[in-house]
Design a protein around this motif. Structure first.
Motif, mmCIF file in Angstrom:
data_model
loop_
_atom_site.group_PDB
_atom_site.id
_atom_site.type_symbol
_atom_site.label_atom_id
_atom_site.label_comp_id
_atom_site.label_asym_id
_atom_site.label_seq_id
_atom_site.Cartn_x
_atom_site.Cartn_y
_atom_site.Cartn_z
ATOM 1 N N SER A 156 0.838 -1.204 0.000
ATOM 2 C CA SER A 156 0.000 0.000 0.000
ATOM 3 C C SER A 156 0.868 1.247 0.000
ATOM 4 C CB SER A 156 -0.905 0.001 1.233
ATOM 5 O OG SER A 156 -1.569 1.246 1.357
ATOM 6 N N PRO A 157 0.396 2.311 -0.660
ATOM 7 C CA PRO A 157 1.142 3.578 -0.596
ATOM 8 C C PRO A 157 1.143 4.195 0.800
ATOM 9 C CG PRO A 157 -0.418 3.562 -2.438
ATOM 10 C CD PRO A 157 -0.741 2.386 -1.577
ATOM 11 N N TYR A 158 0.208 3.780 1.662
ATOM 12 C CA TYR A 158 0.091 4.408 2.986
ATOM 13 C C TYR A 158 -0.433 3.462 4.064
ATOM 14 C CZ TYR A 158 -4.731 4.489 1.455
ATOM 15 O OH TYR A 158 -5.951 4.103 0.984
ATOM 16 N N ASN A 159 -1.269 2.487 3.696
ATOM 17 C CA ASN A 159 -1.928 1.630 4.687
ATOM 18 C C ASN A 159 -1.069 0.423 5.024
ATOM 19 O OD1 ASN A 159 -3.868 0.632 6.427
ATOM 20 N ND2 ASN A 159 -5.153 -0.222 4.800
ATOM 21 N N ASP A 160 0.120 0.688 5.520
ATOM 22 C CA ASP A 160 1.097 -0.353 5.817
ATOM 23 C C ASP A 160 2.074 0.226 6.835
ATOM 24 O OD1 ASP A 160 3.759 -1.738 5.511
ATOM 25 O OD2 ASP A 160 2.598 -2.958 4.104
ATOM 26 N N LEU A 161 2.222 -0.434 7.957
ATOM 27 C CA LEU A 161 3.036 0.122 9.033
ATOM 28 C C LEU A 161 4.520 0.181 8.673
ATOM 29 C CD1 LEU A 161 1.248 -1.522 12.081
ATOM 30 C CD2 LEU A 161 1.089 0.857 11.319
ATOM 31 N N ASP A 162 4.996 -0.752 7.849
ATOM 32 C CA ASP A 162 6.398 -0.677 7.410
ATOM 33 C C ASP A 162 6.615 0.513 6.481
ATOM 34 O OD1 ASP A 162 7.383 -3.027 8.733
ATOM 35 O OD2 ASP A 162 6.291 -4.226 7.260
ATOM 36 N N ILE A 230 -14.224 7.059 7.320
ATOM 37 C CA ILE A 230 -13.992 7.134 5.878
ATOM 38 C C ILE A 230 -15.336 7.242 5.150
ATOM 39 C CG2 ILE A 230 -12.958 6.017 3.876
ATOM 40 C CD1 ILE A 230 -10.913 6.826 5.981
ATOM 41 N N VAL A 231 -15.459 8.249 4.307
ATOM 42 C CA VAL A 231 -16.678 8.453 3.523
ATOM 43 C C VAL A 231 -16.284 8.724 2.074
ATOM 44 C CG1 VAL A 231 -18.032 9.344 5.463
ATOM 45 C CG2 VAL A 231 -16.665 10.928 4.093
ATOM 46 N N PRO A 232 -17.181 8.403 1.121
ATOM 47 C CA PRO A 232 -16.869 8.692 -0.283
ATOM 48 C C PRO A 232 -16.757 10.194 -0.517
ATOM 49 C CG PRO A 232 -18.742 7.176 -0.079
ATOM 50 C CD PRO A 232 -18.482 7.730 1.284
ATOM 51 N N VAL A 233 -15.786 10.587 -1.320
ATOM 52 C CA VAL A 233 -15.592 12.002 -1.661
ATOM 53 C C VAL A 233 -15.361 12.099 -3.162
ATOM 54 C CG1 VAL A 233 -14.162 14.055 -1.352
ATOM 55 C CG2 VAL A 233 -14.599 12.546 0.595
ATOM 56 N N ALA A 234 -16.152 12.938 -3.814
ATOM 57 C CA ALA A 234 -15.969 13.168 -5.251
ATOM 58 C C ALA A 234 -14.901 14.243 -5.436
ATOM 59 C CB ALA A 234 -17.281 13.604 -5.885
ATOM 60 N N GLY A 246 -8.050 9.195 -1.277
ATOM 61 C CA GLY A 246 -7.996 9.218 0.185
ATOM 62 C C GLY A 246 -7.591 7.880 0.751
ATOM 63 N N ALA A 247 -7.959 7.659 1.996
ATOM 64 C CA ALA A 247 -7.630 6.406 2.678
ATOM 65 C C ALA A 247 -8.746 5.385 2.451
ATOM 66 C CB ALA A 247 -7.447 6.668 4.167
ATOM 67 N N GLU A 248 -8.359 4.135 2.264
ATOM 68 C CA GLU A 248 -9.345 3.080 2.088
ATOM 69 C C GLU A 248 -10.001 2.755 3.432
ATOM 70 O OE1 GLU A 248 -7.391 -0.450 0.756
ATOM 71 O OE2 GLU A 248 -5.820 -0.310 2.255
ATOM 72 N N PRO A 249 -11.194 2.174 3.427
ATOM 73 C CA PRO A 249 -11.853 1.795 4.676
ATOM 74 C C PRO A 249 -10.946 0.898 5.520
ATOM 75 C CG PRO A 249 -13.387 1.616 2.845
ATOM 76 C CD PRO A 249 -12.043 1.905 2.248
ATOM 77 N N GLY A 250 -10.850 1.206 6.809
ATOM 78 C CA GLY A 250 -10.017 0.418 7.707
ATOM 79 C C GLY A 250 -8.552 0.794 7.707
ATOM 80 N N ALA A 251 -8.187 1.857 6.987
ATOM 81 C CA ALA A 251 -6.769 2.240 6.899
ATOM 82 C C ALA A 251 -6.225 2.633 8.267
ATOM 83 C CB ALA A 251 -6.594 3.400 5.922
ATOM 84 N N VAL A 252 -5.013 2.155 8.567
ATOM 85 C CA VAL A 252 -4.390 2.489 9.850
ATOM 86 C C VAL A 252 -4.107 3.982 9.967
ATOM 87 C CG1 VAL A 252 -3.351 0.212 10.163
ATOM 88 C CG2 VAL A 252 -2.069 1.978 8.933
ATOM 89 N N THR A 253 -4.002 4.658 8.837
ATOM 90 C CA THR A 253 -3.662 6.083 8.867
ATOM 91 C C THR A 253 -4.804 6.950 9.378
ATOM 92 O OG1 THR A 253 -4.233 6.152 6.515
ATOM 93 C CG2 THR A 253 -1.891 6.010 7.085
ATOM 94 N N PHE A 254 -6.036 6.460 9.316
ATOM 95 C CA PHE A 254 -7.158 7.288 9.784
ATOM 96 C C PHE A 254 -7.021 7.592 11.273
ATOM 97 C CE2 PHE A 254 -11.297 7.740 11.811
ATOM 98 C CZ PHE A 254 -11.759 8.875 11.162
ATOM 99 N N ASP A 255 -6.862 6.561 12.088
ATOM 100 C CA ASP A 255 -6.731 6.785 13.530
ATOM 101 C C ASP A 255 -5.465 7.554 13.862
ATOM 102 O OD1 ASP A 255 -9.129 5.580 14.245
ATOM 103 O OD2 ASP A 255 -8.239 3.598 14.471
ATOM 104 N N LEU A 256 -4.377 7.262 13.153
ATOM 105 C CA LEU A 256 -3.131 7.984 13.398
ATOM 106 C C LEU A 256 -3.282 9.466 13.075
ATOM 107 C CD1 LEU A 256 -0.611 5.370 11.957
ATOM 108 C CD2 LEU A 256 -0.738 6.107 14.349
#
Length: 330
Positions: A156-162, A230-234, A246-256
């Motif tokens: 993932s470009p962002y949803n990955d802790l490494d 996370i909500v859809p955004v046009a 944006g971030a996919e549903p469940g992305a770790v970056t949302f809470d961070l």
């Protein structure tokens, strides 16, 4: 690292480990003081530092996260081939990292990808390129499905802790290069860069403020933070193609991001273009739209930071020559 919702403190040691792991492979990018941007705030003590990730190998901070992830993978996964999705910069980082270790990969890109970024990716023998959909969120979901169905690792470009830990190494360098910092301005797309930098800097500089910066045309994670999920955004086309989607549903970056970002600033396309021109004229540095977002956000709020020491992350410099000419001719 497991994709659980770890708090920022749990990322500090992985970020330090990533800094050591990446030391031979990535450039410690310079910071350049900007008197012209500091003057926009007023106050004799105001200091503005530009963190020049536009001078990174591959022209973007994305190399850090991609390299860190690839270096953690077993040889068998690298031979089987990884899969990723990208608007350009992350894909180039992954391709560069795979070249270094002799791995293979497939990169899915939206059909709206910058021609310059597509041409740069085409020069890597380690990857196959596939174009899918105009919406980068749909491109990402498709790439993830392909990886799951083929039993391949998806990066993932962002949803990955490494990946986040790799991006956080920008913060390690900033802490060393700028002994005093009151705030950092960071462009936000999926949230990997801001999550990594802020996790580290808030651990070593607890009082620091993190300013998340978005283009008005592509504010997906900003809208999610305001909505509480996370909500859809046009989104609309933007000079900041590196932060599109944006971030996919469940992305770790949302809470961070929700925990780490202290202030949010949205900027217009005209403000982004003005920022690109200013940095080129005053600092002789070429930056892409995403970096222009952070500069524009500083300019929009500068008066509030008089007397403070500020870093602005110039996250990349990969702007197509034709697009740069358009910006300069405006």
């Amino acid at each position: 690292m497991s994709e659980t919702h770890l708090g920022p403190a749990a990322l500090v040691e992985p970020i330090r480990a990533a800094a050591e792991r990446l030391r031979p492979l990535v450039r410690e990018t310079p910071v350049e003081r900007s008197e012209v941007l500091a003057a926009e705030a007023g106050g004799r003590e105001t200091a503005v530092w530009l963190k020049c990730e536009n001078l990174q190998h591959t022209g973007s901070f994305k190399l850090r996260g991609a390299c860190n992830k690839v270096l953690t993978l077993p040889l068998g996964e690298l031979v089987r081939g990884v899969v990723t999705a990208s608007t350009g910069n992350h894909g180039r980082g992954v391709a560069h990292a795979l070249d270094l270790v002799g791995g293979r990969g497939t990169i899915y890109l939206p059909t709206t990808v910058s021609p310059g970024k597509l041409a740069a990716l085409g020069r890597y023998a380690s990857v196959t390129l596939e174009l899918f959909h105009t919406d980068s969120d749909q491109t990402e979901l498709h790439a993830r499905r392909v990886a799951e169905e083929g039993g391949r690792v998806y990066i993932s470009p962002y949803n990955d802790l490494d990946v986040i830990a790799g991006q956080g190494t920008v913060g390690v360098e900033l802490a060393r290069q700028c002994p005093r910092l009151d705030a950092v301005f960071i462009a936000v797309g999926g949230g990997g860069l801001v999550s990594g930098i802020a996790s580290y800097l808030k651990a070593v500089r607890p009082g620091i403020r993190i300013v998340g910066c978005w283009p008005e045309h592509a504010p997906s994670l900003y809208v999610a933070l305001q909505a509480g999920g996370i909500v859809p955004v046009a989104e609309k086309p933007t000079l900041s193609d590196g932060t599109a989607g944006g971030a996919e549903p469940g992305a770790v970056t949302f809470d961070l991001a929700r925990e780490l970002i202290d202030e949010c600033v949205l900027v217009s396309e005209a403000e982004i273009a003005d920022a690109i021109r200013l940095v080129l004229v005053e600092h002789h540095l070429v930056i892409e739209g995403a970096a222009g977002v952070a500069v524009a956000a500083w300019r929009k709020t500068a008066a509030r930071w008089a007397g403070k020491s500020i870093a602005i992350v110039l996250c990349g410099g990969n702007i197509a020559p034709a697009k740069l000419r358009e910006v300069l001719d405006e």
